[in-house]
Design an enzyme around this catalytic site. Structure first.
Site, PDB file in Angstrom:
ATOM      1  N   LEU B 141     132.823 109.461  77.748  1.00 11.28           N
ATOM      2  CA  LEU B 141     133.574 109.671  76.522  1.00 11.28           C
ATOM      3  C   LEU B 141     132.963 110.793  75.689  1.00 11.28           C
ATOM      4  O   LEU B 141     133.671 111.688  75.214  1.00 11.28           O
ATOM      5  CB  LEU B 141     133.587 108.364  75.716  1.00 11.28           C
ATOM      6  CG  LEU B 141     134.192 108.452  74.328  1.00 11.28           C
ATOM      7  CD1 LEU B 141     135.649 108.875  74.401  1.00 11.28           C
ATOM      8  CD2 LEU B 141     134.079 107.096  73.627  1.00 11.28           C
ATOM      9  N   TYR B 269     140.584 103.063  66.050  1.00  8.91           N
ATOM     10  CA  TYR B 269     140.631 103.843  67.285  1.00  8.91           C
ATOM     11  C   TYR B 269     141.761 104.856  67.269  1.00  8.91           C
ATOM     12  O   TYR B 269     141.681 105.900  67.907  1.00  8.91           O
ATOM     13  CB  TYR B 269     140.662 102.928  68.516  1.00  8.91           C
ATOM     14  CG  TYR B 269     139.261 102.487  68.838  1.00  8.91           C
ATOM     15  CD1 TYR B 269     138.386 103.344  69.498  1.00  8.91           C
ATOM     16  CD2 TYR B 269     138.771 101.266  68.400  1.00  8.91           C
ATOM     17  CE1 TYR B 269     137.076 102.994  69.739  1.00  8.91           C
ATOM     18  CE2 TYR B 269     137.453 100.898  68.633  1.00  8.91           C
ATOM     19  CZ  TYR B 269     136.611 101.772  69.308  1.00  8.91           C
ATOM     20  OH  TYR B 269     135.308 101.437  69.537  1.00  8.91           O
ATOM     21  N   GLN B 270     142.812 104.563  66.554  1.00 11.65           N
ATOM     22  CA  GLN B 270     143.880 105.559  66.421  1.00 11.65           C
ATOM     23  C   GLN B 270     143.304 106.813  65.755  1.00 11.65           C
ATOM     24  O   GLN B 270     143.539 107.932  66.196  1.00 11.65           O
ATOM     25  CB  GLN B 270     145.028 104.997  65.588  1.00 11.65           C
ATOM     26  CG  GLN B 270     146.166 106.008  65.397  1.00 11.65           C
ATOM     27  CD  GLN B 270     147.434 105.372  64.875  1.00 11.65           C
ATOM     28  OE1 GLN B 270     147.496 104.165  64.678  1.00 11.65           O
ATOM     29  NE2 GLN B 270     148.449 106.190  64.666  1.00 11.65           N
ATOM     30  N   HIS B 426     140.016  96.695  72.795  1.00  9.36           N
ATOM     31  CA  HIS B 426     139.440  96.562  71.454  1.00  9.36           C
ATOM     32  C   HIS B 426     140.131  95.484  70.613  1.00  9.36           C
ATOM     33  O   HIS B 426     139.873  95.368  69.429  1.00  9.36           O
ATOM     34  CB  HIS B 426     139.458  97.920  70.726  1.00  9.36           C
ATOM     35  CG  HIS B 426     138.499  98.887  71.319  1.00  9.36           C
ATOM     36  ND1 HIS B 426     137.143  98.683  71.255  1.00  9.36           N
ATOM     37  CD2 HIS B 426     138.677 100.045  71.997  1.00  9.36           C
ATOM     38  CE1 HIS B 426     136.530  99.680  71.887  1.00  9.36           C
ATOM     39  NE2 HIS B 426     137.430 100.512  72.345  1.00  9.36           N
ATOM     40  N   ASP B 446     138.703  90.738  56.585  1.00 12.55           N
ATOM     41  CA  ASP B 446     138.633  90.735  58.037  1.00 12.55           C
ATOM     42  C   ASP B 446     137.230  91.246  58.375  1.00 12.55           C
ATOM     43  O   ASP B 446     136.782  92.233  57.797  1.00 12.55           O
ATOM     44  CB  ASP B 446     139.710  91.677  58.585  1.00 12.55           C
ATOM     45  CG  ASP B 446     139.793  91.648  60.094  1.00 12.55           C
ATOM     46  OD1 ASP B 446     140.864  91.323  60.609  1.00 12.55           O
ATOM     47  OD2 ASP B 446     138.792  91.981  60.769  1.00 12.55           O
TER      48      ASP B 446
END
Lengths: 744, 744
Positions: B141, B269-270, B426, B446
């Site tokens: 990555l 992650y977007q 994820h 959260d």
């Protein structure tokens, strides 16, 4: 009966003729008001402050007047309403004078008359918690607050009121009020304490307005007779009065203030007492200029303002020495008037203007006007906080607070070392404790108090029991605990007899600032000397803290030294076992409030802890014996009401130890960004710390960094700046004069 | 041997003739650069961004070039150095084009040559943790990151380099690099995953620069052959590839993006994938305009930028759905270029300019230039975040995220309700979980991920084991847990098959916004429907959250519903026993990470919890059965490396229960000032909440406030907006159309 009433009326009439003085004369004066009126619209900060208060009061006076029968604790409705009333009354009085609009005077009059109707009917406040219950509030202290503010309002509308109204108010409200606070509440009034200062000033202020010599005298000099039992105590366990203790406002200036202006209870209470101290001084200056109150005790009132401003972090928040609620700052209303008064009645110090500018409001009097005019005229200079020593005790000989500041780029590191006396009933048992900041971030924290001031759900906003069982105990602080017992056995009388001794202090080299102090009374037959150095050397990204705590005892003991690091652990150099279920660390003296989360053995000459807080990394490196126990603990055990913050600590425990030296460094390094997700300099720069010398006269420390560069520091145990010192360590010869030397 | 070398050389020569295209053509273009040069000095934000980058690069190129042999994990030296190198190379390339100063081109050339010398000698990275190890970095990555940035640098200096230099770089560095990332790492390259997007784009970008059709094709369409085992998994336990799965850049646009532009892994992650998605789109637009990439899938790329901007709190921080590190925001570099590209290649939406203005920098390309010019010309409009539904799944039919926003004065309350599909590797097991904000303050939080990204001390900056054992588990979220087992038994394949079903959503009344969703697969033979309403009615100072969770099962179970309140408890309406020593709440499924601090029984129809956080008060009021167990727990058990935050939760536990309805409100009220020490509105306004109706079709709730005013809410369980509904409750007749009605 009727005869007595007529007689009192005649006496009041006579009294009112004696009051031939002009009004207002307390905080505002006739002449001062003229000057203010002339400047209206020309002084932006004054105009803005006036507009804010006008808006607030205008909104308030549209509402019905509410003077409820007292019932609630702090935070509750009746408490908050009476508090709001006195704040608004004072402001409305000022607005009447400045704006010359009758509606404000009418409002003040009507509210005062409502109080005058209710006050004679009031019993003692129904809440029974206080050692000195008030009438409007649960404690006399708040009643005194009320009168300090309301006496100003009365002064402002004095001439507006009819004689009849004045007589009524004085007879039904102000005189009984002042009497209640003084002769009827001697245990509150006749003390050396911030409570009594409020009481003295309340009575003195209303005495000045009424020109009542008895109450003026009570205010200034206390009660001659009080009948206080020699062992009487307040709610915090503080002794009410020592035998032979002088009382009254002047005695409260004499005693708790050191010549440097440090107030022995600590900055949080100094801030609280600042308002009555300063506002009464202003009133005395206006009504009794011959007293020269601002010169009293070599100008201690003005010095105390500087002391307070210096006892703050980069955000202006006071260091929480003793009982102090974190977050209180020089933005409080008490400090606004204190800074204004210190500017106006002091030497018009332009550095005070920069604080006033940050406060962004001024008091609506001539002091505030002058400050606002000077700010308008761009006269301000920065208020630079320097390293400082503030002595404690009325003669300045009962310990001290040492503050070291060391700035690099935008980071200002601040050590606050507490080598003071007990600090009256708000004192903590934490001799030679310290806290360490980077700007407003606490790297190693002082817990502060265990209280949620004015939040009713938490014990009516009053002190929580955990304040006594945890926050005041030694183990709650970054200082030495012997055999799990607090300093002086946690006994207030014993603690109040002693103070730590400053051995020496030297801030002359900005890259090597040192304080050394000694404590010989906290534990029997044990003495410990703590030398703290803030060091700025090329090996390190930032100034670091070196802490050397040298302990001598005539017997073997267990020693604990906690480090209340603030943040989340990233790594430790030592191994430890984490508890599957956690137990309190002990059963008393504060230990019952610490969960033992993990325990390990040092098993090395040094241990290291790295943690992260507010996007910065911090590392503690400590010299250890291989069998030192390392305890990772967390506040919060035996805390059934969730009154405590769940903050962590690392404790180095040495068992069966005679003499020992705790040596550690604390570094701040690098940074982390949650947006770029880059971690810079996330590791300590220290490879090793060693004690290379320790005898009766000297201590030597060597710090080796990761690139194997060494820094050697030598310092004396006694203050000996004249002699030439010489030591040979590891074949290197060190010669120096002064108390310390650094080689790198 | 020699023959082969000569042959390859000839081939390279031929290839370089084929590359007759002009450079730069990837992100910058020859024409675009002309335009930029003409505008220099005339566009403040562009000039400032350019000056910042020039200063950064100028400082860097004075230092020696460091291209170290790869060794470290994230956060370690070699990792950070290679990362810095690619970021600087990209910037230096751009500076060469814009400023036309050779020193930048020379710097790029020299660094690239250094890499070309080292690369052929490199084995796989020595750190063995990744399922797909890189060469420069511990995982492919990061190698892909390198190539995405460096291919841009190469494009910028392409014409500056000699043919020989280009041939050398392509042969020794770029082609082997692209080959390694693609055909030699199919498990990394040939997936639907943000990792693969980076890989696809890296290979595609360098393919475009080199005009190498093979690599361009690999980038766009993936590898035809990959030999990936059907059960191969990555480090997070995610399946590498489903049978028949399309791969490559276009497939990564097709599959994880919903038609609304929501990316199934979640916003964190977007954001991460946004950079390669958008930058490659820009490159394709410039080199292959015939593809009309910005129109692909109805313009999903541009929609995804809007989706991301809407998935933020008032500070621009992304909601941490699934694995997300809190604090990441639209101030990240990925969002700067994404917003610029969306403005330039989209419809020049002026609301994007307000985001760009907050970002206070632009990308140094024509998109950034246009944005900066428009800001200079004061064209921006506010970006107003509204209540929104974002569908999930490539066809938009695999669940959704519901966002409700309700503003009052300066407080914007935001509900984020997660009714999505699993979210690939994820994803968290938290069907119909939610978080609730006031501006950027988390009222009910959260947890986010358990990771310290790029902080080496914490597992090399990688995922911590507590991410799997706690953060992903259901009990770590504000949603229902049956029998202490996570949704879908915590099984990834099972979870990946299902998604929650949106029943209806209605934001038409800003004071009564409602979402209702249903989950029938998380637990066998159990279904639960959650209806969440943000309500703004006169009884309350602020909009409040009403949460109704209706559970039906064919058997008796234990149910837990946690509320991760954020802050310190002020009071509870219920009694509880505090533990003298604390034990974990369970042994698995995340329960092993919760300390049971206290336990009580509801013993009433309602329980209430009031807490304080960031100077505000919050209250949770919940309908209870008298024998409901109330557990006060705290994260942190079985956490030997202190990887978890020690945050609290309240759990309502119902034992031996068939069907049940959890009903609660969450209010924010009042404020506390540490400077004035005044507490305003510190109490809940709710006296009582009742379920007044519940059958197969309707639910009715009545909320009674402290002044005995009632609000009645009725809503349908099914989406039924056409029929006229009628209910008689307690003799009152309610008639309405639509899914819900409110009466107060």
């Amino acid at each position: 009966m009727r005869f007595i009433k007529i007689y009192s009326f005649l006496l009041l009439l006579i009294a009112s003729f004696i009051q031939a003085q002009e009004h207002p004369n307390l905080i505002l004066t006739k002449k001062g008001v003229q000057e203010i009126r002339q400047q209206l619209g020309k002084v932006p900060l004054f105009d803005a402050s006036l507009a804010d208060i006008k808006a607030e009061v205008d909104a308030e006076i549209l509402k019905p007047i509410i003077v409820p029968i007292p019932k609630d604790m702090a935070g509750g409705f009746t408490h908050e309403q009476h508090k709001k009333n006195y704040l608004i009354l004072q402001k409305a009085g000022v607005l009447y004078q400045i704006l010359n609009e009758e509606k404000y005077a009418i409002y003040v009059r009507d509210v005062l008359l409502a109080y005058a109707r209710m006050y004679p009917t009031l019993p003692i406040h129904p809440q029974e918690r206080s050692y000195s219950r008030g009438k409007l509030f649960w404690q006399c202290l708040n009643d005194a607050n009320w009168l300090v503010y309301v006496s100003q309002a009365y002064d402002c509308v004095y001439d507006f009121l009819s004689k009849k109204e004045r007589n009524l108010l004085e007879k039904e409200l102000f005189k009984p009020f002042a009497k209640f606070l003084s002769v009827e509440s001697p245990q509150f009034f006749n003390r050396i304490h911030n409570h009594s200062t409020w009481g003295n000033v309340a009575v003195g202020m209303i005495g000045l307005v009424m020109n009542d010599k008895t109450y003026i005298d009570y205010g200034l000099n206390g009660l001659k007779e009080d009948g206080i039992a020699p062992d009487a105590r307040d709610n915090d366990g503080g002794l009410i009065k020592k035998p032979g203790q002088k009382t009254g406002y002047l005695a409260n200036l004499d005693d708790p203030f050191s010549p440097d202006g440090y107030y022995t209870e600590g900055p949080y209470y100094q801030r609280y007492a600042m308002y009555p101290f300063m506002i009464f001084a202003e009133a005395l200056h206006n009504t009794k200029p011959e007293m020269k109150i601002f010169d009293y005790k070599n100008g201690v009132l003005l010095k105390s303002v500087y002391a307070l401003l210096n006892l703050t972090n980069s955000e202006g928040e006071f260091f929480p020495l003793n009982d102090g609620q974190k977050g209180m700052s020089y933005y409080s209303r008490e400090l606004v008037s204190a800074v204004n008064i210190a500017y106006y009645f002091g030497n018009q110090d332009p550095s005070l203007l920069s604080i006033a500018k940050k406060q962004d409001r001024v008091s609506l009097d001539n002091a505030g006007l002058q400050v606002a005019m000077a700010i308008r005229d761009a006269k301000e200079k920065p208020f630079v906080k320097k390293s400082l020593l503030l002595t404690d005790g009325s003669d300045g000989k009962q310990g001290s607070v040492g503050i070291i500041r060391s700035k690099k780029d935008n980071n200002e590191f601040t050590l606050v070392m507490k080598n003071t006396s007990q600090g009256l009933s708000h004192g903590h048992y934490d001799k030679m404790s310290y806290s360490f900041y980077n700007n407003a971030n606490e790297i190693l924290q002082d817990y502060g108090l265990a209280r949620f001031v004015n939040i009713e759900q938490k014990n009516g906003g009053g002190y929580l029991k955990e304040n006594k069982t945890f926050a005041k105990q030694t183990i709650a602080h970054n200082t030495l605990v012997q055999d799990e017992v607090s300093h002086f056995g946690g006994d207030f009388e014993t603690g109040s007899k002693y103070f730590s001794e400053l051995i020496y202090v030297d801030y002359s080299n900005p890259d090597f600032q040192i304080i050394s102090a000694k404590e010989v009374n906290a534990y029997p037959n044990t003495e410990f000397q703590r030398t703290m150095i803030v060091l700025n050397v090329p090996s390190f990204e930032n100034p670091i803290l070196l802490d050397v705590l040298d302990v001598k005892s005539n017997a073997k003991h267990q020693y604990d030294l906690p480090y209340y690091y603030n943040g989340q652990i990233l790594s430790t150099s030592f191994k430890y076992d984490s508890a599957r279920s956690v137990e309190p660390l002990g059963t008393k003296n504060g230990y019952q409030h610490l969960w033992r989360e993990a325990t390990g053995l040092a098993k090395a000459d040094n241990i290291q802890l790295t943690w992260m807080h507010n996007n910065q990394f911090h590392s503690l490196t400590a010299v250890t014996s291989t069998d030192d126990e390392i305890i990772l603990a967390r506040i919060g055990a035996n805390d059934p009401e969730f009154n405590l913050r769940k903050d962590p600590t690392l404790i180095i425990r040495k068992k069966d130890t005679h003499n020992t030296t705790y040596i550690s460094t604390t570094e701040t390094h690098g940074s982390y960004s949650y947006v770029t997700e880059s971690a810079k300099n996330a590791y300590s720069s220290i490879k090793k710390i060693e004690e290379i010398y320790n005898d009766t006269t000297y201590i030597g420390i060597k710090i080796t960094d990761k690139s194997d560069k060494s820094t050697v520091l030598l310092f004396t145990k006694n203050n000996d700046t004249t002699k030439e010192h010489q030591l040979t360590i590891d074949k290197a010869v060190y010669k120096w004069t002064g108390n310390s030397i650094i080689k790198y």
